[in-house]
Structures are given as structure tokens and as C-alpha cells.
Design a protein around this motif. Structure first.
Motif, PDB file in Angstrom:
ATOM      1  N   VAL A  10      30.842   2.821  21.676  1.00  0.00           N
ATOM      2  CA  VAL A  10      31.176   4.113  21.070  1.00  0.00           C
ATOM      3  C   VAL A  10      30.872   5.254  22.029  1.00  0.00           C
ATOM      4  CG1 VAL A  10      30.558   5.730  19.238  1.00  0.00           C
ATOM      5  CG2 VAL A  10      30.969   3.329  18.696  1.00  0.00           C
ATOM      6  N   SER A  13      33.354   5.233  24.932  1.00  0.00           N
ATOM      7  CA  SER A  13      34.712   5.602  24.577  1.00  0.00           C
ATOM      8  C   SER A  13      34.823   7.030  24.065  1.00  0.00           C
ATOM      9  CB  SER A  13      35.259   4.644  23.522  1.00  0.00           C
ATOM     10  OG  SER A  13      34.545   4.797  22.312  1.00  0.00           O
ATOM     11  N   TYR A  53      37.204  11.548  11.589  1.00  0.00           N
ATOM     12  CA  TYR A  53      38.156  10.563  12.105  1.00  0.00           C
ATOM     13  C   TYR A  53      39.125  10.150  11.006  1.00  0.00           C
ATOM     14  CZ  TYR A  53      36.283   9.588  16.734  1.00  0.00           C
ATOM     15  OH  TYR A  53      35.924   9.681  18.040  1.00  0.00           O
ATOM     16  N   GLU A  60      46.304   9.149  11.287  1.00  0.00           N
ATOM     17  CA  GLU A  60      46.089   9.461  12.695  1.00  0.00           C
ATOM     18  C   GLU A  60      47.382   9.943  13.353  1.00  0.00           C
ATOM     19  OE1 GLU A  60      43.118   7.485  15.491  1.00  0.00           O
ATOM     20  OE2 GLU A  60      45.026   6.478  16.007  1.00  0.00           O
ATOM     21  N   LYS A 116      43.417   9.511  24.030  1.00  0.00           N
ATOM     22  CA  LYS A 116      42.816   8.175  24.019  1.00  0.00           C
ATOM     23  C   LYS A 116      41.556   8.150  24.887  1.00  0.00           C
ATOM     24  CE  LYS A 116      42.901   3.777  22.928  1.00  0.00           C
ATOM     25  NZ  LYS A 116      42.750   3.332  21.538  1.00  0.00           N
ATOM     26  N   GLY A 119      38.478   9.581  23.425  1.00  0.00           N
ATOM     27  CA  GLY A 119      37.941   8.911  22.238  1.00  0.00           C
ATOM     28  C   GLY A 119      38.463   9.441  20.925  1.00  0.00           C
ATOM     29  N   TYR A 122      41.704   6.187  17.523  1.00  0.00           N
ATOM     30  CA  TYR A 122      41.049   4.946  17.153  1.00  0.00           C
ATOM     31  C   TYR A 122      42.065   3.890  16.726  1.00  0.00           C
ATOM     32  CZ  TYR A 122      38.334   1.499  14.661  1.00  0.00           C
ATOM     33  OH  TYR A 122      37.797   0.320  14.242  1.00  0.00           O
ATOM     34  N   HIS A 123      43.093   4.315  16.006  1.00  0.00           N
ATOM     35  CA  HIS A 123      44.046   3.386  15.405  1.00  0.00           C
ATOM     36  C   HIS A 123      45.234   3.054  16.306  1.00  0.00           C
ATOM     37  CE1 HIS A 123      42.048   3.553  11.505  1.00  0.00           C
ATOM     38  NE2 HIS A 123      41.967   4.854  11.656  1.00  0.00           N
TER      39      HIS A 123
END
Length: 193
Positions: A10, A13, A53, A60, A116, A119, A122-123
Motif C-alpha cells: 500500500v 503503491s 476510494y 472508479e 495509476k 495510487g 485500484y480497480h
């Protein structure tokens, strides 16, 4: 041990936290380029779009569209020229700051890679651009591409159809590939947005 490994992933990223440098191209076919430094306040405008998030890939994608629009607007302001870009090619043809689909797809892919790397995605993963041929007789047309991590579904992220700073269309890649007209493909509605 798993918790420590997860925490390390985590943190790794999560990106640098510093405002990124935007490298854009324009001038039809990326004949001109510019490196545009965002300041912390400008980058915060983008990052806050992903707070909290998103719970789903569909959510997203909505936030990605908003982030691409924001990054385009900021790029336009900073470059002093791409803010003039109009959707498609015919309205702004020959005008300073007009972007063709190659410029748009390269810039959008760059923005997606920054999201990306920092971070914020995520999806989804960012893939290489895709081309389709025979669009209303004008030859090839390009788009940025996302892949949903869980399902593997791929989506076109096409900002060419809209003016600078407007949200790009995000539709299933196959729908985009099958669409053979120089008009904006129909949007897909996302419940709750």
C-alpha cells in the motif's frame, strides 16, 4: 507477516505525493510537446476526486472521467494553447491548440498512467492505446484503454469527441471498436451517478 507485506505494498503503491509533471502533445500527430509542472494545489484537485476510494470499478470509471477532464483543463491553462481544443477535428481544424485523436489518446493514456502510478486507480490497469479503422472514411481513430482488474473487461477512454476540459466517454472497448461513425458513441449509464 501478511499485514506487514500488505502495508508495504500500500505504501509503495501510494505514489510520491508530490505533484506530477504532465507531458502532453498536440498539433495533430503529436508534432508539438510540452512538459507542464503541476503545483500541489492543482494536483490536489485531481487526487481529491478519488476520496474516499471508489467501492466499485464502475464508480472508479466515473471518477476517472472527472480526473481526465480536470487534467485536460489544467493542461490547457498551463500550456496556454490546448485549452482551445474543440471536440472532433472539424470545429477546430487548423486552429492553434487543436488536438487530433492521436494527441488525445496519447495524453489521456499519460494521465491514466499518472493516476495509476500515484495510487489513485485500484480497480483498473492502464493498457496500450487501441486503434479502429474506417471511421466515417477518415481512416484510423485512436483511444486510451483501461482494463478492469477483477473482470478483465476493457474500456475505451476517448476524449477526442469532447472539448478540452469535458469528461471523456468511457465505454466498453468492443462497443467502441464496433462503432463506425465520426459521431459520439452513446454513453452507458451508471446507476447512482
Amino acid at each position: 507477516m501478511r499485514a506487514v507485506l500488505l502495508l508495504m505494498i500500500v505504501l509503495w503503491s501510494a505514489g510520491t505525493g508530490a505533484a506530477p509533471l504532465l507531458s502532453i502533445c498536440y498539433g495533430a500527430g503529436c508534432v508539438k510537446t510540452a512538459a507542464l509542472p503541476l503545483d500541489e494545489a492543482q494536483w490536489r484537485q485531481v487526487a481529491k476526486l478519488f476520496e474516499p476510494y471508489p467501492e466499485s470499478a464502475a464508480e472508479e470509471r466515473v471518477r476517472i472521467a472527472r480526473a481526465i477532464a480536470t487534467l485536460e483543463r489544467l493542461s490547457g491553462e498551463l500550456s496556454g494553447v490546448t485549452h482551445l481544443d474543440r471536440g472532433g477535428n472539424s470545429v477546430g481544424a487548423g486552429q492553434p491548440g487543436q488536438l487530433d485523436c492521436r494527441d488525445e489518446s496519447i495524453n489521456t493514456t499519460t494521465y491514466l498512467r499518472i493516476l495509476k502510478r500515484e495510487g489513485l486507480l485500484y480497480h483498473h490497469n492502464v493498457l496500450e492505446r487501441r486503434m479502429r479503422e474506417h471511421v466515417a472514411g477518415i481512416g484510423a481513430h485512436w483511444t486510451a484503454v483501461l482494463e478492469e482488474r477483477e473482470s478483465g473487461a476493457r474500456f475505451a477512454v476517448d476524449s477526442w469527441f469532447r472539448d478540452n476540459g469535458e469528461e471523456p466517454i468511457i465505454i466498453p472497448l468492443q462497443q467502441w471498436l464496433d462503432f463506425d461513425e465520426e459521431i459520439e458513441p452513446p454513453p452507458i449509464e451508471i446507476e447512482g451517478w
